[in-house]
Enzyme design. Sequence first.
Site: not given
Ligand code: PEP
Length: 264
Positions: A10-12, A104, A106, A176, A182, A222, A243-244
């Site tokens: 998930n590149w956001k 999500h 966010e 999640e 994040g 994470s 994500g990251g």
């Molecule tokens: C996400 O945004 O779905 C996520 C899990 O982000 P991160 O891996 O950066 O915590």
Amino acid sequence: MNRKPIFAANWKMNKGASETEDFVKSFLSKLQGQDFPCEIVIAPPFVSLPKLADMLHNANAVQNAHAIQIAAQNCSQFDNGAYTGETSVLMLREFYVHYVIIGHSERRSIYGESDAIINAKIKKAREANLKPIFCIGETLAEREGGMLETVLRTQLTDGLKDISEKDLLETVIAYEPVWAIGTGVTATSDQAQDAHAFVRSVLKDLYGAETAARIRIQYGGSVKPNNAAELMACPDIDGALIGGASLEPQSFMEIIRNGCGHSA
Ligand code: PEP
């Protein structure tokens, strides 16, 4: 029960078309000749979907390359019309999109998406034969307040309201915990496994044991190359939403490799 793990990036709001091109070139060269026993998915921003579709359409046609599926990060619950800034499921279909991330945290917290809106989006996605990656998870305050199970049960029950068993089987759940997204703080494998087992038990209540056992539940929050193997070894964890650590081809690849049980 044999559930194929699914690793989704998930590149956001990161990577326009040219950065997408750089990533895909590098990632495909690392993927060359590898055959991981899992699904690999990338969810770029909407504007980068044409570039990704173009590159993967060619790459996926090459024999001996692991297929990569495309996901969108969101979709509209409406078909078309006066919805400024929105993107419909049929528009997504034009770019070989298979999956769509829905709900999500966010989207829930910044854009105010309710369980009812999320439910409408899941239905709309299924009408277009897109596979929802349906995100759920609790905040730290909810967990510390003893509300974990209530929150997860409500999100699942309301988000899946009137979703048929057939459509559920095309849906991936992403657990999640909001406090792990994040932040660099990961749920321990025990915390994650307990939550996943609980999610599966709610699915069992809603759809029966046989169906619940077939649903893939990803962990997100994470996930990194150094914790992927331990998390993915849990019996109810079937891949990751990342994500990251998915923004760098090398770390996304290492998560997949480690999470699929291959040595790094
Ligand atoms: C996400 O945004 O779905 C996520 C899990 O982000 P991160 O891996 O950066 O915590």
